[in-house]
Design an enzyme around this catalytic site. Structure first.
Site, mmCIF file in Angstrom:
data_model
loop_
_atom_site.group_PDB
_atom_site.id
_atom_site.type_symbol
_atom_site.label_atom_id
_atom_site.label_comp_id
_atom_site.label_asym_id
_atom_site.label_seq_id
_atom_site.Cartn_x
_atom_site.Cartn_y
_atom_site.Cartn_z
ATOM 1 N N HIS A 191 0.808 -1.216 0.000
ATOM 2 C CA HIS A 191 0.000 0.000 0.000
ATOM 3 C C HIS A 191 0.845 1.271 0.000
ATOM 4 O O HIS A 191 0.436 2.287 -0.546
ATOM 5 C CB HIS A 191 -1.037 -0.045 1.113
ATOM 6 C CG HIS A 191 -2.126 -0.996 0.736
ATOM 7 N ND1 HIS A 191 -2.132 -2.301 1.168
ATOM 8 C CD2 HIS A 191 -3.157 -0.866 -0.116
ATOM 9 C CE1 HIS A 191 -3.156 -2.911 0.610
ATOM 10 N NE2 HIS A 191 -3.803 -2.069 -0.166
ATOM 11 N N ARG A 298 -10.924 3.634 -1.762
ATOM 12 C CA ARG A 298 -10.564 2.737 -0.657
ATOM 13 C C ARG A 298 -10.984 3.404 0.653
ATOM 14 O O ARG A 298 -10.243 4.203 1.210
ATOM 15 C CB ARG A 298 -9.056 2.488 -0.630
ATOM 16 C CG ARG A 298 -8.511 1.722 -1.822
ATOM 17 C CD ARG A 298 -7.010 1.494 -1.643
ATOM 18 N NE ARG A 298 -6.459 0.525 -2.562
ATOM 19 C CZ ARG A 298 -5.816 0.840 -3.691
ATOM 20 N NH1 ARG A 298 -5.661 2.104 -4.029
ATOM 21 N NH2 ARG A 298 -5.332 -0.114 -4.470
ATOM 22 N N ARG A 334 -15.712 1.343 -2.175
ATOM 23 C CA ARG A 334 -15.475 -0.008 -1.653
ATOM 24 C C ARG A 334 -15.604 0.004 -0.143
ATOM 25 O O ARG A 334 -15.059 0.890 0.525
ATOM 26 C CB ARG A 334 -14.073 -0.473 -2.053
ATOM 27 C CG ARG A 334 -13.732 -1.834 -1.478
ATOM 28 C CD ARG A 334 -12.388 -2.302 -1.931
ATOM 29 N NE ARG A 334 -11.301 -1.649 -1.206
ATOM 30 C CZ ARG A 334 -10.020 -1.893 -1.431
ATOM 31 N NH1 ARG A 334 -9.667 -2.741 -2.377
ATOM 32 N NH2 ARG A 334 -9.082 -1.279 -0.727
ATOM 33 N N ASN A 460 -4.065 -6.887 -7.631
ATOM 34 C CA ASN A 460 -2.961 -6.897 -6.648
ATOM 35 C C ASN A 460 -3.075 -8.122 -5.758
ATOM 36 O O ASN A 460 -2.105 -8.845 -5.530
ATOM 37 C CB ASN A 460 -2.994 -5.649 -5.770
ATOM 38 C CG ASN A 460 -2.920 -4.373 -6.569
ATOM 39 O OD1 ASN A 460 -2.439 -4.386 -7.690
ATOM 40 N ND2 ASN A 460 -3.401 -3.290 -6.001
ATOM 41 N N ASP A 461 -4.279 -8.330 -5.243
ATOM 42 C CA ASP A 461 -4.468 -9.497 -4.387
ATOM 43 C C ASP A 461 -4.598 -10.776 -5.207
ATOM 44 O O ASP A 461 -4.063 -11.819 -4.835
ATOM 45 C CB ASP A 461 -5.704 -9.315 -3.503
ATOM 46 C CG ASP A 461 -5.376 -8.462 -2.288
ATOM 47 O OD1 ASP A 461 -4.351 -8.742 -1.646
ATOM 48 O OD2 ASP A 461 -6.113 -7.513 -1.995
ATOM 49 N N ARG A 471 2.449 -9.997 -1.575
ATOM 50 C CA ARG A 471 2.672 -8.786 -2.364
ATOM 51 C C ARG A 471 3.619 -7.812 -1.680
ATOM 52 O O ARG A 471 4.123 -6.879 -2.309
ATOM 53 C CB ARG A 471 1.326 -8.105 -2.681
ATOM 54 C CG ARG A 471 0.560 -7.665 -1.468
ATOM 55 C CD ARG A 471 -0.891 -7.326 -1.802
ATOM 56 N NE ARG A 471 -1.115 -5.910 -2.030
ATOM 57 C CZ ARG A 471 -2.322 -5.353 -2.154
ATOM 58 N NH1 ARG A 471 -3.411 -6.093 -2.105
ATOM 59 N NH2 ARG A 471 -2.453 -4.072 -2.363
ATOM 60 N N CYS A 508 -8.985 -2.907 -11.321
ATOM 61 C CA CYS A 508 -8.544 -1.771 -10.506
ATOM 62 C C CYS A 508 -7.238 -2.052 -9.768
ATOM 63 O O CYS A 508 -6.856 -1.297 -8.878
ATOM 64 C CB CYS A 508 -9.630 -1.360 -9.523
ATOM 65 S SG CYS A 508 -10.014 -2.624 -8.313
HETATM 66 C C1 PEP Z 1 -6.377 -5.143 -5.467
HETATM 67 O O1 PEP Z 1 -6.228 -6.036 -4.640
HETATM 68 O O2 PEP Z 1 -6.033 -5.232 -6.661
HETATM 69 C C2 PEP Z 1 -6.958 -3.851 -5.082
HETATM 70 C C3 PEP Z 1 -7.198 -2.923 -5.972
HETATM 71 O O3 PEP Z 1 -7.191 -3.648 -3.765
HETATM 72 P P1 PEP Z 1 -6.051 -3.248 -2.697
HETATM 73 O O4 PEP Z 1 -4.823 -2.891 -3.469
HETATM 74 O O5 PEP Z 1 -6.607 -2.099 -1.941
HETATM 75 O O6 PEP Z 1 -5.919 -4.493 -1.901
HETATM 76 MG MG MG Z 2 -7.217 -5.981 -2.735
#
Ligand code: PEP
Ligand code: MG
Length: 588
Positions: A191, A298, A334, A460-461, A471, A508
């Site tokens: 993050h 977020r 979200r 990302n997740d 990550r 996203c």
């Molecule tokens: C993701 O996981 O791709 C996402 C956009 O959410 P975050 O990065 O806030 O976990």
């Molecule tokens: Mg995520």
């Protein structure tokens, strides 16, 4: 090259500045000793910080107790108890008056003592208390020397060097002009990296041991393209990088000039370019960068930055402000995605062996139904206000794993709607969507599509879970790769399923703003992308070089490649041909 260290480029661009090192807590243990005359004033400064910290904790305990529950507020009582503990206070006062240390250094010393004491015990409960002591010390040291006082110490642009940046620290940096960020830990989708990208700050993560090699005031070069960090470069290297830095700014400025143009490919297809935002500043940046809406707000940052807990009215006010500050178009909000690397103490404090696979995100929200309902209601109310022509508020749920969870979410939304109705409040037509970020959801996408209005792929997740590679952990960043053949196959399947079911789909995750990934996603048929605002101009420029025919060819070839390395190399070559002017904008 002497002084060069290698990490992972996580936010593109080049920066040169003076290093400012943040150690584990904001403690400046720089070896300075106080004179005897300075001791009383230093003791008074410490007592003042204790008073302020106690006042914070009392307010937090009251608010959390009334809005979440007495059990969750207990953590703040125990932090107050630590602050009032005579043994704790005496250690620090002794440090100031006997060893003549500044209060920050005395705190540092106490933290070290507790750490070695706890290291010797096997008792998990006691070990857990170390994190409470650490929190208390962090709170005290923030009152003693707020991070922003960095400004007074070093003039000119700063490069922040830290072990790990936590999101609340980045938020605390405010508008201070930062040239670059370097961290020992973290990866491309941590993050902190996302926040750096959101602000357009070049950043490198995962530079092993960097804090041992840099001191405050060193000149430091950050090359976010290839992950290079150079400490005290020779004058030739420094001036070469300063030139690159100017070119980076010029390119950024010239790309931002296209912000009022529609995003079109060379063969005239339009692309939805949405912004990922964490607060009002980002919403404004989204407008400045030409976003056509917000694809991901977020909301956890609202809670992380709040001194206690925002209630329904405060949340509603915050959502209204965000919506008003956002570009016209959709604003996708979200619900809380806490846990993993983003925690607030009152929603669960126990350390888990695997926080990213544990009690995070929607799982945590289900555990606090009233708290969760408050958030849903506030978002529905904000969505009912028709905040402007062409604006639509959408409600997005993170980390959904099963169909049962999505059904449960829907029934909570219905319950909130009924309640609002019975209170005589307007209930708008707010589409409900799920984030596909758990492999199980990607595999079951067809059945999940029957109960949602739209989908947002959280790559990302999704990538970290598909590849079983954290990550945030630089040691496995070679695996946590969105362009790995396995990930590309899963993404193509999800996008196909959404198209067949005629449900809108956006991606996203950070890869939406990465040029190589963007080309492949476009070729898969994706037309809606949500990214850090700073990436929008680059992606728009890149899109203007693409045609379906060309990207189709590239995609078919890329999907035949068997390894991530081959895909990355091939896509870099293609990109150099497609848009050579964007070279400076690439990163990991
Ligand atoms: C993701 O996981 O791709 C996402 C956009 O959410 P975050 O990065 O806030 O976990
Ligand atoms: Mg995520």
């Amino acid at each position: 090259m002497p002084g060069m260290r290698k990490g992972i480029g996580v936010a593109p661009g080049v920066a040169v500045g003076k290093a400012y090192c943040i150690h584990e807590v904001f403690v400046k243990a720089n070896g300075k000793k106080l004179s005897q005359e300075e001791v009383p004033a230093e003791l008074a400064r410490y007592e003042k910080a204790v008073k302020k910290a106690l006042a914070d904790l009392r307010a937090l305990a009251r608010k959390v107790s009334s809005q979440v529950g007495a059990e969750q507020a207990a953590i703040f009582q125990s932090h107050q108890a630590i602050l009032r503990d005579p043994a704790f206070g005496t250690k620090i006062r002794d440090g100031i008056s006997q060893r003549r240390e500044p209060a920050e250094a005395a705190l540092h010393q106490v933290l070290n003592e507790y750490a070695s004491l706890f290291a010797r015990t096997k008792d998990a409960y006691l070990k857990e208390r170390l994190s409470d002591v650490r929190d208390v010390i962090l709170r005290l040291s923030e009152h003693l020397s707020p991070l922003l006082s960095v400004e007074d110490q070093t003039s000119g642009p700063l490069v922040l060097v830290a072990r790990e940046l936590v999101p609340s620290q980045v938020a605390a940096l405010g508008r201070r002009e930062l040239a670059g960020i370097v961290t020992q830990g973290g990866g491309a989708t941590s993050h902190a990296a996302i926040l750096a990208r959101g602000r357009g700050i070049p950043a490198v993560a995962g530079v092993a041991g960097i804090l041992r090699h840099v001191t405050n005031g060193d000149t430091i070069v950050v090359d976010g393209r290839n992950g290079h960090v150079i400490v005290n470069p020779d004058s030739e290297t420094e001036s070469a990088y300063r030139k690159l830095q100017r070119e980076f700014f010029d390119l950024k400025d010239s790309l931002a000039e296209n912000r009022d143009q529609p995003a079109l490919t060379a063969d005239g297809r339009s692309i939805e370019r949405l912004a990922n935002i964490n607060g009002q500043d980002d919403a404004r940046a989204a407008i400045a960068m030409g976003a056509s809406g917000v694809g991901l707000f977020r909301t956890e940052y609202l809670f992380l930055a709040h001194p206690s807990v925002p209630d329904e009215e405060e949340q509603l006010a915050a959502y209204r402000q965000i919506i008003a500050a956002s570009p016209a178009g959709q604003v996708t909000i979200r619900t809380l995605d806490l846990g993993g690397d983003k925690t607030i103490p009152y929603l669960g404090h126990d350390r888990e062996a695997n926080p990213f696979m544990g009690w995070r995100s929607i799982r945590l929200s289900f555990e606090h139904p009233e708290f969760f309902m408050t958030q849903i209601s506030a978002i529905l109310r904000a969505g009912a206000e028709q905040p402007g022509e062409g604006r639509q508020v959408r409600l997005l749920f993170p980390m959904i794993t099963t169909l049962e969870e999505m059904r449960r979410v829907r029934s909570m939304v219905h319950r909130a709607q009924r309640r609002l109705h019975s209170e005589g409040r307007a209930v708008g037509d707010v589409p409900i969507g799920l984030m596909v970020e758990v492999p199980a959801a990607a595999i079951s996408i067809r059945s999940l599509l029957t109960v949602v209005d739209f989908v947002s792929i959280g790559s990302n997740d999704l990538v970290q879970y598909l590849m079983a590679a954290d990550r945030d952990n630089p040691k496995v960043s070679h695996l946590c790769q969105p362009l790995s053949p396995a990930v590309l196959r899963v993404l193509a399947k999800v996008i196909d399923a959404c198209r067949e079911a005629q449900k809108p789909v956006t991606l996203c995750g950070e890869m939406a703003g990465q040029p190589r990934a963007f080309v492949l996603l476009y070729a898969m048929g994706l037309r809606s992308f949500s990214m850090s605002p700073a990436f929008i101009p680059t992606i728009k420029e890149l899109a203007s070089h693409l045609t379906e025919e060309r990207t189709g060819k590239i995609y078919r070839h890329a999907m035949k490649l068997k390894t991530t390395g081959h895909v990355l190399r091939y896509m870099s070559e293609q990109l150099d041909q497609l848009a050579p002017n964007l070279k400076l904008m690439n990163s990991a």
